[in-house]
Design an enzyme around this catalytic site. Structure first.
Site, short mmCIF file in Angstrom:
data_model
loop_
_atom_site.label_atom_id
_atom_site.label_comp_id
_atom_site.label_asym_id
_atom_site.label_seq_id
_atom_site.Cartn_x
_atom_site.Cartn_y
_atom_site.Cartn_z
N TYR A 129 0.87 -1.26 -0.25
CA TYR A 129 0.12 0.14 0.03
C TYR A 129 0.91 1.01 -0.21
CZ TYR A 129 -3.68 -3.36 1.77
OH TYR A 129 -4.40 -4.30 2.02
N LEU A 137 -17.40 -3.67 3.44
CA LEU A 137 -18.64 -2.79 2.96
C LEU A 137 -18.66 -2.64 1.44
CD1 LEU A 137 -18.07 0.37 5.67
CD2 LEU A 137 -19.86 -1.66 5.59
#
Length: 328
Positions: A56, A218
């Site tokens: 990341y 989500l």
């Protein structure tokens, strides 16, 4: 609402609150200052488990990987959050940093040292094999991860994005070689991604008592109710992940949102809270992973720590989001 409980990560000694803060946005859609504010707010709200990876955010132009770890490490030093082992638990992963691709032994050894340096730690709490590496014998990967435990560089082992068959093979190799066993599994799993339940991974997690930490909990914001129309993906301020999120409008997506609306209204909470609370109650799940780009997104996530859905609500959400419903 009830007080949040603690959960143990598999057979390890690690205990956490049952919600993980995803660090993929740090240094990407959240700059340093906003990342610090999110981390502060998460801990202040009762969270203590942070999930990141060495890769990341290498996909961002001008980035080389390690940006998220570096921000978390700077925050830890600035806040003195490692004064006690109980303060915060850190998970990171290896295999996607551009300088350390794959899971060959020498690659993992070099990558873990760089992650430790960026994070400013002597030991990583939970270290994942991020993606399976078909070019490296699994025996080699299993052995080097166990070696890192013995060397005191990591406390526990996790696997991410592996098939059920490969997780089973990892355990066979580890047991045959007397190596340390994994304690955690990180799959793609949410109300609108239910494959984990039927592809063998949940069965493996149950047999091996793995703590499961679902990512995309989500569904890139879809299950927070952000995207109710395809046009929302191109609206001002939309997340870079919005085009993927609106794909869930097909099939049972709108019905899932409608049921989430109903349950959320009954409890006076946001859709994201209900979505995470449902996931937290699924078999083998220790904690869902959710990211926050801003402090304003945190309350809905943290509220899931204390929301207990009624049995009938869990059943209704499961029914409306079942794969068969999506196919119809």
């Amino acid at each position: 609402m009830t007080a949040p409980t603690r959960t143990r990560i598999g057979a390890s000694e690690l205990e956490i609150a049952p919600l993980a803060l995803g660090g993929n946005v740090f240094g990407w859609t959240a700059d340093r200052d906003e990342s610090f504010a999110v981390l502060d707010g998460f801990v202040a709200g009762g969270g203590d488990f942070i999930d990141t990876a060495d890769g990341y955010s290498h996909w961002v132009p001008g980035h080389g990987g390690g940006e998220s770890e570096a921000i978390i490490g700077e925050w830890l030093r600035a806040r003195g959050s490692r004064g006690s082992r109980a303060d915060v638990t850190i998970a990171t992963k290896v295999s996607t940093h551009p300088d350390h691709l794959g899971l060959a032994a020498d690659t993992v050894r070099a990558a873990v040292d760089e992650s430790l340096e960026r994070l400013g730690l002597d030991e990583i709490d939970l270290y994942y094999a991020h993606f399976d590496d078909a070019d490296t014998p699994l025996e080699e990967t299993v052995a080097v991860f166990s070696e890192l435990v013995d060397a005191g560089k990591i406390r526990a082992i996790g696997v991410s994005n592996y098939t059920a068959e490969r997780v089973e093979e990892w355990f066979r190799i580890a047991r045959a070689g007397g190596h340390h066993l994994p304690v955690a599994l990180q799959p793609h799993y949410s109300l609108v991604e239910r494959g984990f339940e039927t592809n063998g991974l949940r069965a493996v997690a149950e047999r091996e008592e793995l703590a499961v930490f679902p990512y995309y909990s989500l569904a890139r914001g879809f299950l927070a109710g952000k995207y109710r129309d395809a046009a929302d993906a191109s609206a001002a301020g939309a997340s870079p992940r919005a085009p993927e999120a609106v794909k869930y409008l097909a099939g049972s997506g709108r019905a899932v949102l409608a049921e989430l609306d109903r349950v959320a209204e009954a409890h006076g909470v946001e859709l994201a809270t209900v979505s995470l609370a449902w996931l937290r109650r699924q078999p083998t799940v220790a904690a869902p992973i959710a990211s926050a780009r801003t402090v304003g997104q945190l309350p809905a996530l943290l509220a899931a720590l204390a929301l207990d859905l009624a049995p009938e609500e869990l059943v209704a959400l499961s029914a409306v989001s079942a794969p068969a419903a999506a196919a119809g």
